[in-house]
Design an enzyme around this catalytic site. Structure first.
Site, short mmCIF file in Angstrom:
data_model
loop_
_atom_site.label_atom_id
_atom_site.label_comp_id
_atom_site.label_asym_id
_atom_site.label_seq_id
_atom_site.Cartn_x
_atom_site.Cartn_y
_atom_site.Cartn_z
CD GLN A 138 -2.93 -0.80 -0.10
OE1 GLN A 138 -3.22 0.46 -0.52
NE2 GLN A 138 -3.26 -1.74 -0.75
CG HIS A 157 5.91 0.13 -3.29
ND1 HIS A 157 5.99 -1.18 -2.50
CD2 HIS A 157 6.94 0.64 -3.40
CE1 HIS A 157 7.03 -1.29 -2.44
NE2 HIS A 157 7.73 -0.36 -2.94
#
Length: 284
Positions: A36, A38
């Site tokens: 999440q 990224h």
């Protein structure tokens, strides 16, 4: 997204077509095993650009530990599926081979980052930032993005990439994005997937210690805070502290005394079994 581009020449010709249309390009460099954290970078990039290139490449020249490189999670198919949940049309994935990037010569260039490279991670991971500088400058050269997005979890890396763009006159806007955390406070990292259950359970202690240090900042001296943190980890059976420092965000040098007008962060590196976790927090 229909295609994952594995060759430089393919991605370059697509990018040239985008540039010809006057589209704005964002780059999110990753080593894959996306989470999440990224995805927050990719979402921000999509808000600020017409097209976003996400590179997925485990860069050998920034690892000082062959075992860590070998064990680094590689999950390209899952990564692509995750990215498709955000946008099926405006994200391109560039997942090259080592040969495609390094053209048969897998060595780092040497860089001068005005001393930023010798602090913290630089002390414990020899040659690491030459490896980072090498891959990022190559990606900048291939993609020629308007904006590039990096997470603040690797705050030193972010500072070094800003310095890279400035010193080597690369026309890119480097954007730092705040740390994305698990509900328990643990900074999201691809390495978290490798934590054994008992280590996963105790790992949030790292962030808990950072927030306590932040609370004491201003009422206690930097030395007192550092001694307190050392004690916390000495009494922890599962986590081993590699370093904890309070640094000036301009130079990243550890401080002895707090100066009113300066901005500081606390930085930490901890081993959970053989997995190395890093984190940091703004102090003022």
């Amino acid at each position: 997204m229909e295609v994952v581009y594995t060759e430089k020449k393919q991605i370059v010709s697509i990018i040239e077509a985008f540039k010809h249309k006057g589209l704005k390009l964002g780059l999110v460099p990753t080593m894959g095993a996306l989470h999440q954290g990224h995805l927050q970078l990719v979402k921000k990039a999509l808000e600020e650009n017409d097209k976003v290139i996400v590179s997925v490449f485990v860069n050998p020249t920034q690892f000082d530990n062959q075992d860590d490189l070998d064990k680094y999670p590689r999950t390209l198919e899952t990564d692509v599926t995750l990215l498709n949940t955000i946008s099926e049309t405006n994200i391109l994935v560039y997942a090259p081979s080592v040969d495609d990037v390094y053209e048969g010569n897998t060595v780092s260039q040497k860089f001068d980052f005005d001393g930023l490279e010798f602090e913290m991670e630089g002390k414990f991971r020899q040659g690491h930032f030459d490896g980072v500088g090498t891959i990022v400058s190559r990606l900048f050269d291939i993609v020629k993005p308007h904006n590039a997005y990096f997470g603040e979890k690797d705050f030193q890396q972010l500072a070094i990439i800003k310095k890279l763009a400035e010193k080597y006159q690369i026309p890119v806007n480097v954007v730092g994005c705040e740390i994305h955390r698990e509900p328990n406070g643990l900074a999201m990292s691809s390495r978290n997937t490798r934590l054994k259950p008992e280590y996963k359970q105790v790992a949030p202690f790292i962030y808990k210690t950072l927030t306590a240090a932040k609370k004491d900042f201003g009422t206690k001296s930097a030395t007192q805070i550092m001694e307190w943190v050392d004690n916390q980890f000495e009494n922890n059976d599962l986590l081993t502290l590699e370093y904890f420092i309070i640094a000036d965000i301009e130079t990243l040098k550890p401080i002895k005394q707090i100066v009113e007008q300066k901005t500081y962060r606390a930085f930490i590196a901890v081993y959970a079994d053989d997995i190395r976790l890093i984190d940091n927090i703004a102090l003022n």
